[in-house]
Structure formats: C-alpha cells, structure tokens
Write a protein that holds these residues in place. Sequence first.
Motif, mmCIF file in Angstrom:
data_model
loop_
_atom_site.group_PDB
_atom_site.id
_atom_site.type_symbol
_atom_site.label_atom_id
_atom_site.label_comp_id
_atom_site.label_asym_id
_atom_site.label_seq_id
_atom_site.Cartn_x
_atom_site.Cartn_y
_atom_site.Cartn_z
ATOM 1 N N MET A 1 -38.656 61.373 30.341
ATOM 2 C CA MET A 1 -37.652 60.703 29.488
ATOM 3 C C MET A 1 -38.280 59.461 28.856
ATOM 4 O O MET A 1 -38.943 58.676 29.532
ATOM 5 N N PRO A 2 -38.124 59.273 27.522
ATOM 6 C CA PRO A 2 -38.706 58.101 26.864
ATOM 7 C C PRO A 2 -38.171 56.810 27.465
ATOM 8 O O PRO A 2 -37.016 56.717 27.884
ATOM 9 N N LEU A 4 -36.543 53.329 27.720
ATOM 10 C CA LEU A 4 -35.521 52.648 26.943
ATOM 11 C C LEU A 4 -36.081 51.353 26.376
ATOM 12 O O LEU A 4 -36.873 50.664 27.027
ATOM 13 N N SER A 47 -26.972 46.240 28.112
ATOM 14 C CA SER A 47 -27.622 46.876 26.967
ATOM 15 C C SER A 47 -28.763 45.991 26.479
ATOM 16 O O SER A 47 -28.959 44.866 26.971
ATOM 17 N N ASP A 335 -32.420 68.407 21.433
ATOM 18 C CA ASP A 335 -31.599 67.209 21.568
ATOM 19 C C ASP A 335 -32.447 65.960 21.330
ATOM 20 O O ASP A 335 -33.611 65.885 21.731
ATOM 21 N N LEU A 336 -31.848 64.984 20.649
ATOM 22 C CA LEU A 336 -32.496 63.712 20.356
ATOM 23 C C LEU A 336 -31.623 62.589 20.877
ATOM 24 O O LEU A 336 -30.458 62.788 21.220
ATOM 25 N N SER A 337 -32.177 61.385 20.898
ATOM 26 C CA SER A 337 -31.363 60.239 21.302
ATOM 27 C C SER A 337 -30.243 59.998 20.301
ATOM 28 O O SER A 337 -29.200 59.443 20.637
ATOM 29 N N THR A 338 -30.450 60.428 19.046
ATOM 30 C CA THR A 338 -29.453 60.219 17.998
ATOM 31 C C THR A 338 -28.573 61.445 17.732
ATOM 32 O O THR A 338 -27.641 61.363 16.945
ATOM 33 N N ARG A 339 -28.899 62.579 18.348
ATOM 34 C CA ARG A 339 -28.107 63.776 18.102
ATOM 35 C C ARG A 339 -28.149 64.715 19.313
ATOM 36 O O ARG A 339 -29.223 65.102 19.753
ATOM 37 N N LYS A 340 -26.980 65.053 19.813
ATOM 38 C CA LYS A 340 -26.882 66.020 20.897
ATOM 39 C C LYS A 340 -26.234 67.288 20.348
ATOM 40 O O LYS A 340 -25.299 67.210 19.559
#
Length: 368
Positions: A1-2, A4, A47, A335-340
């Motif tokens: 996992m990239p 954060l 965050s 899947d991307l962090s910006t799109r599931k």
Amino acid sequence: MPELLKDKYYNFNSIHELAFRIKVIYPSFRDRDFISDIMDETWEALSLKGRMRHITINLGKYLPSEYEQALAILDQVIASYPAHHNDLAFIYFPDFVEVYGQAECNWDLSMAALERYTQCSTAEFAVREFIIKHEERMMAQMSIWAKHSNEHVRRLASEGCRPALPWGQALARFKKDPALVLAVLEQLKADPSLYVRKSVANNLNDISKTHPELVVQIASEWYGQNEYTDWIVKHGCRTLLKKGDKRVLAIFGVADARHITVSDFTLRAKSVSIGEEMTFSFKVKAKKAAKVRLEYGIHYVKANGTRNLKIFKIAETSFAAKQEKTYIKKHSFADLSTRKHYPGMHSLTLIVNGTEQGKLNFEVAAAE
C-alpha cells in the motif's frame, strides 16, 4: 500500500528534526515537551491538514508569545533546512501566520512572512482566511504579488484566490462574483512560468463551473493573443470542453461532428473484472478537412447503485479530407486512491467534437 502523505511528511523523524532545528536557534525551547504534545494520542488519527494544524498550535505554545520574535525564529529554522523540500513538508510555516498573525497590528509582518514562506512551501491555504476577513485589502495584496519577480509568489496570487481550491476553504463570495479574482488573473494571463500558468488555468476552470458564460466570454477575448495565454485558456476551459460546449469548441477551431463518421466501435470483451483493463476500438473518417476532438466517457456504477459519467480525452488532431484513422484504446479498472470501482452494468460512450457517437454496455465484475 502506498505511503500516506501525512505519514511521509509529518512523522516521528520530521517532528524530531523540527524540534532540533528550533532548539539550535532558540536554546530555551522545550523540545521534549513540544514533541510529546505533538505525538499525543490523537496524532495517528489526524488527517494531513489536521497534523499540520496540530504542529502549528504547538509551535504557538512553545515559541515566544511575541509574534514578531516567533517569526524571526521560524525564519531561521526554515532557512536551516536543505533547499528543495516538498511544499507539504513545510506548510505549517504559513499556517502559523494564518493562526497567529491575523491582528491588525501584525498585518505587514504577516504579509511579508507569507511572501517569504510561499517560496519554500505554499501559502495558498493560509491566505484564504485573510481573504475572507479582509477581502478587498487582501486582494489588493494579491494584485501586488501578481507582479512579483518570484514565480512562487506570483502563483500564490492566483492559487490563493481560487474559488474552490482543493483542501482549502471555499471562497463563497468569489463563487458568486469572481470579479476580484479575474482582475488578478488578467495580470497573469501571459506569465512565462508554467507553474503560474497552471494555477491561472485551474482558477479559470473553477470559475467556469459557476459562471460558464463569463468564462466563454473571457476565452473568446483572450485566445489567439499569446501562446502562453492560449495554453491557459485551453486548460482553463477543460470542464466546458468535456461538457461539449459548442461555443468553447468553436473557439479552438473544433468543428461540429456532421462531417465526421464513426464506424466499427466495438469492445474486445463484454465484461471486465475490477483490476483488469478494458480494450475498445473504433474508426473515424472525415468527409472534409477538419480538426477533431476525440473523447470517451465511462458511466461508472457507484456504491449506491447509481451511475456517474467520467470523461477522458483521447486526442485532438487534424484530419485531411476523406482521411480515416483507427484507434485502439485501453482503460484500466484498477482501484485508485481517487476512484474505487463497483460491480455492475457500465456504459462506454464515444464523443466526437462534443457529440455522442455511440454507446456500448459492458459488465464490471468483482475481482477474482
């Protein structure tokens, strides 16, 4: 996992390094208490911007209460770091100005500090609270910064007043009336720095979402005067282009689709699993010479079962009379962090010069 971003830039090592550098410059700094208060029980859940503000609050707690003295220390601290740090790593420096520099008596100190700090971080978020509280005065300052010799300061003039800056406070008044924003962009519309031009274009694109008629007018007035300005206009009209706005398409010389024919629009397979690629192909032929903009849209199934259209550009190219071209395109469903992605019936739409030229349905299956 990239990794954060919040863990990459705000972590145990970076906080210790910050405390060490402050201690060198300000010997009475209570570095252990500073670190302990930052790395408390709330730290992991915060965050990226939450961690930034947490650091800022503790800088205010442990630096001198005299604002000018605290800034003088921070100036030396930020100068002690190697050059070319990432903007996000230092964003608590301008944030300190936002939190502790709002008083009228500190205005000049704060403006000078934001100008300095944006050159090694970014003050695009910090200026927004100043805009909200002192709109005309702050926008006058942005106009001054638009003439600055440093590209980072000129970018701040544009980026800081974007009506809908990602991660930033929305500027509701500018969404209703962007006149003061446009006065700043006018000064930057031919800026030699790509860094600045990207910001101007993004600002213009923000405005197009609430004032499309105004942006169409600006695009028609600006386009064709300067290559830098042309790039800004094209990039700034991207949302309108994706919507197939005929007025904007005409500005860029993209004719209607009546003389363009599409054939053999096919999918290689009728289904694709999440994580795989979908391949489609088609042919385009022009009856007469024309400039053609090719896009495709995916009607994605959302978590609640509804569908949402997302448009992707394929190419913008010129066709000679009777010329035909074949296109083969792949689209990833990873899947991307910006799109599931979600299983269900999706649709693929081919768009030529803003006009839909066909739609194919296909199934997206759960990952095997």
